[in-house]
Design a protein around this motif. Structure first.
Motif, mmCIF file in Angstrom:
data_model
loop_
_atom_site.group_PDB
_atom_site.id
_atom_site.type_symbol
_atom_site.label_atom_id
_atom_site.label_comp_id
_atom_site.label_asym_id
_atom_site.label_seq_id
_atom_site.Cartn_x
_atom_site.Cartn_y
_atom_site.Cartn_z
ATOM 1 N N ALA A 121 0.738 -1.114 -0.069
ATOM 2 C CA ALA A 121 0.075 0.159 -0.061
ATOM 3 C C ALA A 121 0.830 1.280 0.063
ATOM 4 O O ALA A 121 0.226 2.310 -0.045
ATOM 5 N N GLY A 122 2.180 1.148 0.010
ATOM 6 C CA GLY A 122 3.107 2.351 0.027
ATOM 7 C C GLY A 122 3.362 2.877 1.524
ATOM 8 O O GLY A 122 3.753 4.097 1.426
ATOM 9 N N GLU A 123 2.647 2.135 2.511
ATOM 10 C CA GLU A 123 2.605 2.697 3.908
ATOM 11 C C GLU A 123 4.428 2.663 4.430
ATOM 12 O O GLU A 123 4.622 3.490 5.264
ATOM 13 N N ILE A 124 4.961 1.656 4.183
ATOM 14 C CA ILE A 124 6.374 1.558 4.626
ATOM 15 C C ILE A 124 7.306 1.083 3.207
ATOM 16 O O ILE A 124 6.656 0.587 2.421
ATOM 17 N N ASP A 125 8.489 1.381 3.526
ATOM 18 C CA ASP A 125 9.490 0.902 2.450
ATOM 19 C C ASP A 125 10.006 -0.276 3.053
ATOM 20 O O ASP A 125 9.635 -0.821 4.087
ATOM 21 N N ASN A 126 11.011 -0.949 2.245
ATOM 22 C CA ASN A 126 11.616 -2.184 2.996
ATOM 23 C C ASN A 126 13.076 -2.002 3.361
ATOM 24 O O ASN A 126 13.774 -2.944 3.706
ATOM 25 N N ARG A 127 13.268 -0.624 3.887
ATOM 26 C CA ARG A 127 14.809 -0.709 4.382
ATOM 27 C C ARG A 127 15.096 -1.557 5.659
ATOM 28 O O ARG A 127 15.894 -1.923 5.709
ATOM 29 N N ALA A 128 13.923 -1.500 6.509
ATOM 30 C CA ALA A 128 14.332 -2.149 7.823
ATOM 31 C C ALA A 128 14.279 -3.820 7.407
ATOM 32 O O ALA A 128 14.947 -4.149 8.231
ATOM 33 N N ILE A 129 13.451 -4.289 6.696
ATOM 34 C CA ILE A 129 13.525 -5.655 6.334
ATOM 35 C C ILE A 129 14.858 -5.957 5.728
ATOM 36 O O ILE A 129 15.426 -7.104 6.173
ATOM 37 N N TRP A 130 15.248 -5.063 4.772
ATOM 38 C CA TRP A 130 16.427 -5.464 4.128
ATOM 39 C C TRP A 130 17.840 -5.411 5.231
ATOM 40 O O TRP A 130 18.729 -6.093 5.087
ATOM 41 N N ASN A 131 17.632 -4.470 6.159
ATOM 42 C CA ASN A 131 18.807 -4.288 7.079
ATOM 43 C C ASN A 131 18.870 -5.419 7.923
ATOM 44 O O ASN A 131 19.760 -6.130 8.262
ATOM 45 N N GLY A 132 17.639 -5.966 8.235
ATOM 46 C CA GLY A 132 17.300 -7.086 9.051
ATOM 47 C C GLY A 132 18.102 -8.237 8.302
ATOM 48 O O GLY A 132 18.854 -9.250 8.772
ATOM 49 N N LEU A 133 18.014 -8.498 7.002
ATOM 50 C CA LEU A 133 18.379 -9.527 6.318
ATOM 51 C C LEU A 133 19.694 -9.385 6.079
ATOM 52 O O LEU A 133 20.444 -10.293 6.049
ATOM 53 N N SER A 134 20.293 -8.140 5.930
ATOM 54 C CA SER A 134 21.706 -7.995 5.610
ATOM 55 C C SER A 134 22.484 -8.469 6.956
ATOM 56 O O SER A 134 23.474 -8.897 6.981
ATOM 57 N N GLU A 135 21.909 -8.189 8.239
ATOM 58 C CA GLU A 135 22.333 -8.719 9.394
ATOM 59 C C GLU A 135 22.619 -9.930 9.295
ATOM 60 O O GLU A 135 23.550 -10.874 10.091
ATOM 61 N N LEU A 136 21.734 -10.769 8.797
ATOM 62 C CA LEU A 136 21.824 -12.425 8.756
ATOM 63 C C LEU A 136 22.725 -12.862 7.575
ATOM 64 O O LEU A 136 22.885 -13.945 7.366
ATOM 65 N N GLY A 137 23.259 -11.784 6.901
ATOM 66 C CA GLY A 137 24.303 -12.121 5.852
ATOM 67 C C GLY A 137 23.742 -12.092 4.557
ATOM 68 O O GLY A 137 24.457 -12.801 3.397
ATOM 69 N N VAL A 138 22.534 -12.013 4.246
ATOM 70 C CA VAL A 138 21.752 -12.253 2.964
ATOM 71 C C VAL A 138 22.483 -11.100 1.931
ATOM 72 O O VAL A 138 22.839 -11.541 0.865
ATOM 73 N N ALA A 139 22.773 -9.910 2.196
ATOM 74 C CA ALA A 139 23.131 -8.933 1.270
ATOM 75 C C ALA A 139 24.836 -9.227 0.814
ATOM 76 O O ALA A 139 25.079 -9.075 -0.178
ATOM 77 N N GLY A 140 25.458 -9.794 1.758
ATOM 78 C CA GLY A 140 26.664 -10.209 1.558
ATOM 79 C C GLY A 140 27.168 -11.735 1.114
ATOM 80 O O GLY A 140 28.198 -12.257 1.037
ATOM 81 N N LEU A 141 25.858 -12.418 0.709
ATOM 82 C CA LEU A 141 26.031 -13.717 0.570
ATOM 83 C C LEU A 141 26.834 -14.293 -0.627
ATOM 84 O O LEU A 141 27.699 -15.018 -0.289
ATOM 85 N N LEU A 142 26.734 -13.614 -1.522
ATOM 86 C CA LEU A 142 27.707 -13.988 -2.743
ATOM 87 C C LEU A 142 29.116 -13.072 -2.954
ATOM 88 O O LEU A 142 29.455 -13.303 -3.888
ATOM 89 N N ILE A 143 29.245 -12.390 -1.881
ATOM 90 C CA ILE A 143 30.400 -11.562 -1.969
ATOM 91 C C ILE A 143 31.563 -12.242 -0.974
ATOM 92 O O ILE A 143 31.387 -12.584 0.027
ATOM 93 N N ASP A 144 32.499 -12.185 -1.617
ATOM 94 C CA ASP A 144 33.814 -13.003 -1.087
ATOM 95 C C ASP A 144 34.059 -12.380 0.275
ATOM 96 O O ASP A 144 33.962 -11.056 0.692
ATOM 97 N N GLU A 145 34.924 -12.944 1.334
ATOM 98 C CA GLU A 145 35.009 -12.347 2.493
ATOM 99 C C GLU A 145 36.191 -11.212 2.657
ATOM 100 O O GLU A 145 36.164 -10.368 3.570
ATOM 101 N N LYS A 146 36.872 -11.287 1.783
ATOM 102 C CA LYS A 146 38.051 -10.309 1.382
ATOM 103 C C LYS A 146 37.237 -8.959 1.188
ATOM 104 O O LYS A 146 37.825 -7.828 1.543
ATOM 105 N N HIS A 147 35.792 -8.803 0.737
ATOM 106 C CA HIS A 147 35.202 -7.783 0.431
ATOM 107 C C HIS A 147 34.265 -7.617 1.340
ATOM 108 O O HIS A 147 33.227 -6.744 1.354
ATOM 109 N N GLY A 148 34.416 -8.310 2.412
ATOM 110 C CA GLY A 148 33.359 -7.975 3.643
ATOM 111 C C GLY A 148 32.025 -8.850 3.501
ATOM 112 O O GLY A 148 31.139 -8.536 4.366
ATOM 113 N N GLY A 149 32.015 -9.947 2.634
ATOM 114 C CA GLY A 149 30.872 -10.771 2.574
ATOM 115 C C GLY A 149 31.050 -12.048 3.277
ATOM 116 O O GLY A 149 31.856 -12.043 3.882
ATOM 117 N N VAL A 150 30.017 -12.905 2.871
ATOM 118 C CA VAL A 150 30.025 -14.195 3.640
ATOM 119 C C VAL A 150 30.669 -15.371 2.680
ATOM 120 O O VAL A 150 30.956 -16.219 3.296
#
Lengths: 351, 405
Positions: free
Chosen positions: A34-63
Motif C-alpha cells: 500500500a506504500g505505507e512503509i518501505d523495505n529498508r528495515a526488512i533489508w537491514n535485518g536480512l543484511s545482518e543475517l548475511g543475505v546482502a553479502g551472501l555471494l560476496i567474498d570475505e575479502k570484500h566483507g561478504g560471507v
C-alpha cells in the motif's frame, strides 16, 4: 555422494525462515504494497543475517557463499513474499566482482547500498524501450527495472555489455505491476554518465544466470507456500459433511501440485550447484530451471487458488500475493518461451 | 552437494567396464529368446562375476556380496551405457527371490532360488482379476484345501509372461469367511498343472504381452504356500517392496529424448529441418526441462538412500506418475514431429525406427495404467505424502464372501 542441502544450508534456511516469520508477516507485506512503509528495515535485518553479502567474498566483507546458498535464500524469500532487495544484490555481486568497481562490494555486503537491475532491454526489448551506450554516456529508456530505491543501477545493453549508472544521473518513474511485494520503475537516460563494468558477454551471462536462478528459487518457495496453504485449507474446510480434501477431485489437484513441485526442487538445486561447479551445464541448467519453474509455478498458483474456492479469489487470505509473485518471476528476465529458445540454442547446433 | 561416488566406487566402475568390454561378445542380442543357451550362459557368467544375483547368498546360487546401493547402480549404469544385456530381471528374480529370502521356508529357498536365478525356472505373477484391479483385495479366485492339496478355481488377468512361465506365484482366497484382507494366501502354482488354460490378451500395440489365466479344479500341493494361510496380503506387501522404480527409468527417458532430438534433425517438413521450427523446438525443450527435473529428483532419492537424515518420501512417491507420463509425452512428440509419416506402422518404406515411437507411445499408456494407475498414484501422494483425509471406505469390514460391489 550427497545430492541436497548441507547441514549449513539447512541451518541458513531455518534462520532466514524464522526471521521472516517473525519480522515480515503478511500485514507487513500489505503495508509495503500500500506504500505505507518501505523495505529498508526488512533489508537491514536480512543484511545482518548475511543475505546482502551472501555471494560476496570475505575479502570484500561478504560471507563468501555460492549459488546454491542463494537458492536457499531466494526460496525462503519467495515463501514469505518478502519485499526484498535480493535479486539486484545477487546480480550486482556477480557483476561487480568481475569489474574494477569491486570497491563497492563492501557497502553492498553491509546492506548500505542497493543496486537496481535494468536488463530487460538486453533480454528482450519491448516497445520504445532500448538503451545505447557511447563514449561513457547512456541514452534511451529501460523499463521494468527492479528497485527504484537503489543507489546504483546496472544496465545491460543489447550487445551484452553491462554499465553502472548512479541514480542521480537518471530520471526514475515508478511503474505499477501486478506484484506489489516488489517495486519497479522505468529509467530514462539523457547522456547519463555511465561506467562500463564489463564488455565480456560471460560476465553479463553470469549476472543474468544468477538473476534467473534467484527468480526460479523464489518461485519454488512461493509455490511451496501455495501448495501447503491449499492442503491445509482442504483438510479443514467441510462441505457435504466431509473435509473437501477427502474428495478425489480435490486431493488429486493437490497430488498434481506436489508431483510437479518435488522434482522441480531438485532441478533448482542442481542449477544452483551447476552454476558454480559444472561450467558446461551451468547455463542450460539455469535456463531449464527458470522456464520449468515458471511453468509449474503458474500451474500451482492457479490450482492452489482453485482449491481455496471463493476464498482464494478474495483479498482476505492474501493468497493472491503469492499468485502474483509467481507471475512476476515468470516474465522477468525472460518468459519461459524466450528462455527455452536460449536453452535450445545451447543444446542444438544450428545449420 | 557432492555428486561424485568417490575413488573406491570409481575403481569399481572401471572393473565393470573392463568386464563388459572383455565379455560383451558373449552377450545375447534382442533376437535371443528366453531360455536360449546364449542367455543362460550369459546369466551364469554374470552371476559368477557378481553382475547378476549380486547380493543373493552363495548357498542359494547367488554371488554373495553385501548389499551396496552404489555398486548396484554402477553395474546398471555401465551395462545400460554400453548397450549390453544386463542380468535377468524377471519377476522371479527381482520380486520372488528377495521375498523368499525374507519369509520363505528353508526348503523353498533351496528348491526355488537357484534355478530361478539361473533363468531356468521362470515365473509369472497372478494378482489382478477381471473384477479386482485397483481394488485388488476384492479378488475372488478361490483355493480350497482338499486333503493335502489346494483346489483352485477362478481367473487371473494381465498376467505377463504366463505364456512361457514355468510357475506362478499368486494371490488366492483361501479363507472366504474372514474380512477380505485376511482371507488371502500366496500360493505357488506349477503352470503345467492340469486345469490351467492360458489365453493371450493382445494389447493396443498389437503385441502379445499379457494373458488371461483360467483355473478349473487346479490341484496344488498343500506346502506350496509362502507364509501362513491368510497372510497373503502382508506377503504381497513384502513382494511389492521389491518393485523398484523400474517402470519409469529416467535414464531411459533421457536416451529417448536425445534420439528424439536426432529424429528432429533428420526429419524435414517442406524442406526445412523440424528441429529449426520454433514450435517443435519449444516442445522439445519443455520435455527436456521435465526430464532434467526427474533426473535430479532421482539423484536426490539415491542420495537419501545413502545418507541418514535426508528425507525423499515425496520425491519417491511421485516418480511412477511423472516418469510414465513424461515418457508417453516424449514418444508422442516424436509422432507429431513425423506428422503424417507418423501414421505409418509395422512396415513400409516411410516407417521410421521400425515403428518404435508409435509402439512405445502406446506401450507407455499401458504403463501409466498398470502397476497402480495414475489416479491411484495421486491417492497415494495426497493421502500418504500430504496427509490428506482418506476417501471413506465402505468395504473394510465386509466379508469377502459377499460381493464387494
Amino acid at each position: 555422494m550427497h545430492f541436497g542441502l548441507s547441514e549449513e544450508q539447512t541451518l541458513l534456511q531455518d534462520n532466514i525462515n524464522r526471521y521472516l516469520a517473525d519480522t515480515v508477516p503478511l500485514d507487513q507485506v500489505r503495508k509495503f504494497a500500500a506504500g505505507e512503509i518501505d523495505n529498508r528495515a526488512i533489508w537491514n535485518g536480512l543484511s545482518e543475517l548475511g543475505v546482502a553479502g551472501l555471494l560476496i567474498d570475505e575479502k570484500h566483507g561478504g560471507v563468501g557463499l555460492g549459488s546454491l546458498d542463494a537458492v536457499v535464500v531466494a526460496d525462503c524469500l519467495g515463501g514469505h513474499v518478502t519485499p526484498d532487495a535480493f535479486l539486484g544484490t545477487a546480480m550486482a555481486s556477480r557483476a561487480l566482482a568481475a569489474s574494477d568497481r569491486d570497491d563497492l562490494l563492501g557497502e553492498l555486503a553491509a546492506g548500505e547500498i542497493r543496486f537496481g537491475i535494468a536488463f530487460s532491454e538486453s533480454v528482450g526489448a519491448r516497445g520504445d524501450a532500448g538503451v545505447i551506450i557511447e563514449n561513457g554516456r547512456l541514452n534511451g529508456k529501460s523499463i521494468l527495472v527492479v528497485d527504484p530505491d537503489a543507489d546504483w543501477f546496472i544496465v545491460a545493453t543489447p550487445d551484452q555489455q553491462i554499465a553502472l549508472v548512479s541514480r542521480t544521473e537518471v530520471t526514475i518513474e515508478p511503474m505499477t505491476t501486478i506484484d506489489k511485494s516488489r517495486r519497479t520503475c522505468s529509467l530514462t537516460y539523457k547522456g547519463s554518465v555511465a561506467k562500463i563494468l564489463s564488455d565480456d558477454p560471460d560476465v553479463y551471462r553470469k549476472a543474468l544466470d544468477t538473476g534467473r536462478l534467484v527468480l526460479a528459487a523464489d518461485t519454488l518457495g512461493a509455490a511451496q507456500y501455495m501448495l501447503d496453504a491449499a492442503v491445509d485449507y482442504a483438510k479443514q474446510r467441510e462441505q457435504f459433511n466431509r473435509p473437501i480434501g477427502s474428495f478425489q477431485a480435490v486431493k488429486h489437484l493437490c497430488a498434481e501440485m506436489a508431483a510437479d513441485l518435488e522434482p522441480a526442487r531438485s532441478l533448482v538445486w542442481y542449477a544452483g550447484h551447476a552454476l558454480d561447479h559444472v561450467a558446461i551445464e551451468a547455463r542450460e541448467s539455469v535456463c531449464h530451471a527458470k522456464a520449468h519453474l515458471a511453468e509449474i509455478g503458474t500451474r500451482i498458483a492457479k490450482t492452489a487458488t482453485e482449491v481455496h474456492g471463493g476464498m482464494g479469489f478474495t483479498d482476505l487470505l492474501g493468497l493472491h500475493y503469492w499468485f502474483k509473485r509467481i507471475g512476476f518471476n515468470r516474465q522477468l528476465l525472460g518468459s519461459p518461451e524466450l528462455v527455452r529458445a536460449e536453452a535450445a540454442n545451447l543444446a542444438i547446433n544450428v545449420e | 552437494m557432492d555428486l561424485s561416488f568417490g575413488p573406491r566406487y570409481e575403481s569399481f566402475r572401471q572393473e565393470v567396464r573392463q568386464f563388459i568390454s572383455a565379455n560383451r561378445h558373449k552377450a545375447p542380442g534382442s533376437g535371443d529368446k528366453p531360455r536360449s543357451r546364449v542367455r543362460l550362459d550369459w546369466q551364469a557368467l554374470l552371476i559368477e562375476n557378481g553382475y547378476a544375483a549380486r547380493t543373493i547368498p552363495k548357498q542359494y546360487g547367488g554371488f554373495g556380496a553385501e548389499p551396496d546401493i552404489l555398486e548396484t547402480r554402477i553395474i546398471a549404469e555401465e551395462f545400460s551405457a554400453s548397450g549390453t544385456k544386463p542380468g535377468m530381471g524377471g519377476l522371479g528374480i527381482s520380486m520372488l527371490t528377495p521375498t523368499l529370502l525374507e519369509v520363505g521356508t528353508e526348503q523353498q529357498k533351496q528348491e526355488i532360488i537357484p534355478p530361478t536365478l539361473r533363468g531356468e525356472m521362470m515365473w509369472c505373477q497372478g494378482y489382478s482379476e477381471p473384477g479386482a484391479g485397483s481394488d485388488l483385495a476384492s479378488l475372488q479366485t478361490s483355493a480350497v484345501l482338499d486333503g493335502d492339496e489346494w483346489v483352485i478355481n477362478g481367473q487371473k488377468i494381465w498376467t505377463s509372461t504366463a505364456h512361457y512361465a514355468d510357475r506362478m506365484y499368486g494371490l488366492f482366497r483361501t479363507e472366504p469367511d474372514t474380512p477380505r484382507h485376511q482371507g488371502i494366501s500366496v500360493l505357488l502354482v506349477d503352470m503345467k498343472s492340469p486345469g490351467i488354460e492360458v489365453r493371450p490378451l493382445i494389447d493396443m500395440t498389437g503385441d502379445h504381452n499379457f494373458n488371461e489365466v483360467f483355473f478349473t479344479n487346479v490341484r496344488v500341493p498343500k506346502e506350496q504356500i509362502i507364509g501362513k494361510r491368510g497372510e497373503g496380503w502382508q506377503i504381497a506387501n513384502v513382494i511389492l517392496k521389491h518393485e523398484r522404480g523400474s517402470l519409469s527409468s529416467v535414464n531411459a527417458t533421457l536416451t529417448r529424448l536425445s534420439l528424439l532430438q536426432q529424429l528432429m534433425q533428420k526429419q524435414t517438413l517442406a524442406g526445412s529441418r523440424v528441429i529449426d521450427d520454433p514450435v517443435f523446438r519449444d516442445r522439445l525443450m519443455k520435455l527436456k526441462g521435465r526430464a532434467l527435473a526427474l533426473k535430479f529428483n532421482d539423484m536426490r532419492i539415491l542420495s537419501a538412500s545413502l545418507n541418514d537424515g535426508q528425507d525423499a518420501t515425496l520425491a519417491r512417491m511421485v516418480m511412477k506418475l511423472q516418469g510414465t507420463e513424461l515418457r508417453h509425452a516424449v514418444e508422442g512428440l516424436a509422432i507429431d514431429v513425423m506428422g503424417e509419416i507418423g501414421l505409418c506402422y509395422e512396415k513400409g518404406e516411410y516407417l521410421e525406427d521400425n515403428g518404435m515411437w508409435q509402439r512405445q507411445y502406446m506401450y507407455y499408456l499401458g504403463l501409466i495404467i498398470g502397476g497402480g494407475t495414475s489416479q491411484i498414484q495421486k491417492n497415494i501422494i495426497s493421502e500418504r505424502g500430504l496427509g490428506m483425509p482418506k476417501e471413506p471406505k465402505f468395504d473394510r469390514d465386509q466379508f469377502s464372501s459377499q460381493p464387494g460391489r
